[in-house]
Design an enzyme around this catalytic site. Structure first.
Site, PDB file in Angstrom:
ATOM      1  N   GLY A 114       0.824  -1.207   0.000  1.00  0.00           N
ATOM      2  CA  GLY A 114       0.000   0.000   0.000  1.00  0.00           C
ATOM      3  C   GLY A 114       0.851   1.247   0.000  1.00  0.00           C
ATOM      4  O   GLY A 114       0.570   2.214   0.713  1.00  0.00           O
ATOM      5  N   GLY A 117       1.541   4.987   3.579  1.00  0.00           N
ATOM      6  CA  GLY A 117       2.449   4.079   2.891  1.00  0.00           C
ATOM      7  C   GLY A 117       3.447   4.811   2.007  1.00  0.00           C
ATOM      8  O   GLY A 117       4.649   4.529   2.039  1.00  0.00           O
ATOM      9  N   SER A 149      -3.938   0.066  14.469  1.00  0.00           N
ATOM     10  CA  SER A 149      -4.678   1.298  14.769  1.00  0.00           C
ATOM     11  C   SER A 149      -5.057   1.292  16.236  1.00  0.00           C
ATOM     12  O   SER A 149      -5.209   0.222  16.851  1.00  0.00           O
ATOM     13  CB  SER A 149      -5.943   1.373  13.916  1.00  0.00           C
ATOM     14  N   TYR A 202     -13.636  -3.272  11.062  1.00  0.00           N
ATOM     15  CA  TYR A 202     -12.336  -2.607  11.035  1.00  0.00           C
ATOM     16  C   TYR A 202     -11.605  -2.787  12.361  1.00  0.00           C
ATOM     17  O   TYR A 202     -10.421  -3.143  12.391  1.00  0.00           O
ATOM     18  CB  TYR A 202     -12.511  -1.121  10.731  1.00  0.00           C
TER      19      TYR A 202
END
Length: 289
Positions: free
Chosen positions: A10, A16, A138, A163
């Site tokens: 990514g 990224g 995260s 997520y």
């Protein structure tokens, strides 16, 4: 980082690309992956402008396990060494989607893709050691639990819940991986980049995200700021031997209580191995002569 080779998934935008730019500026040979060939090519040109070593580009849709395996083959055929793997690719989708493999998209891209790619590249990393595996999670991992009864959200789907779970899976995977690599010269760490102003989630945002993002964007980190911990873990000499840790702002932190559950670490590894067609530890020990 001169003489070091880094692969960043990514790497065509956001955190990224900022990570790739930062490591290229430090002298690393940088390789990036992207889903779109034109976008990947444009990102590579930006990176080459600050690089003193070659910049490689690989195109692959990492939501597809066939594409992950093809990518791994191309990387092994192109890069004779791999000093750092940065598992950066990920995303958020408000509505449930299914991959070509029939798996829930968020879990497949955010967790299963780095799980499979890392395992496929592990021998090259060991050969290149001391080497590092850096996975971007995260702070959302703190709000998650692993729902093994409905891991792929077939009964009930929430974009935020999916997520959060995938980001907890990143942490559990890293802790399990670090333990498995304890007798090697390969480290594995995981990080929270902060809340960063990127196009993250823009493809299929939730209503709350659409409402809040414009209001709080001025207080979000830039991609360059969000990439600092990734760059630190990939390059800093003082963390060369640090493994199995969760970082935020380039500092080790405690992750959620659930992330230290050994039963969840082991179960996730076994389930993930089955979902991507890799032999799990338990199967391997059973098949030993």
């Amino acid at each position: 980082m001169a003489g070091k080779t880094v692969l960043i998934t990514g790497g065509t935008g956001g955190i990224g690309k900022a990570t790739a730019l930062g490591l290229a500026a430090l002298g690393a040979r940088v390789a990036i992956t992207g889903r779109n060939a034109d976008r990947a090519s444009r990102a590579a040109e930006e990176i080459r402008a600050v690089a003193s070593a070659p910049v490689e580009v690989f195109t692959a849709d990492l939501s597809s396990q066939r594409e992950v395996r093809r990518l791994a083959d191309e990387v092994l055929n192109t890069l004779d060494r791999l000093d750092v793997l940065v598992n950066n690719v990920g995303g958020f989708w408000n509505t449930r989607r299914v991959t070509v493999d029939g798996l829930e998209y968020t879990f497949a891209l955010n967790h299963l893709a780095p799980f499979l790619l890392t395992n496929l590249l592990l021998e090259r990393l060991k050969e290149s050691g001391p080497a590092r595996i850096v996975t971007v999670s995260s702070g959302a991992q703190a709000m998650a639990r692993m729902d093994f009864a409905d891991l792929l959200a077939e009964r009930s789907y929430s974009g935020q819940r999916a997520y959060n779970q995938s980001k907890l899976a990143n942490v559990l995977f890293t802790y399990g991986l670090a333990a498995r690599l304890s007798d090697t010269h390969v480290t594995a760490n995981v990080l929270h980049p902060g809340v960063v102003a990127t196009a993250f989630g823009a493809e299929d945002p939730g209503r709350l995200q659409e409402f809040l993002t414009p209001l709080v964007q001025r207080w979000m980190k830039t991609p360059e700021q969000g990439a600092r911990t990734s760059i630190y873990l990939a390059s800093a000499p003082e963390v060369e031997n640090v493994t199995g840790q969760y970082f935020a702002n380039s500092t080790p932190k405690k992750s959620s209580k659930r992330s230290y559950s050994q039963s969840d670490i082991d179960r996730l590894w076994q389930v993930s191995s089955a979902l991507v067609g890799l032999e799990s530890d338990s199967e391997r020990s059973t098949n030993l002569p």
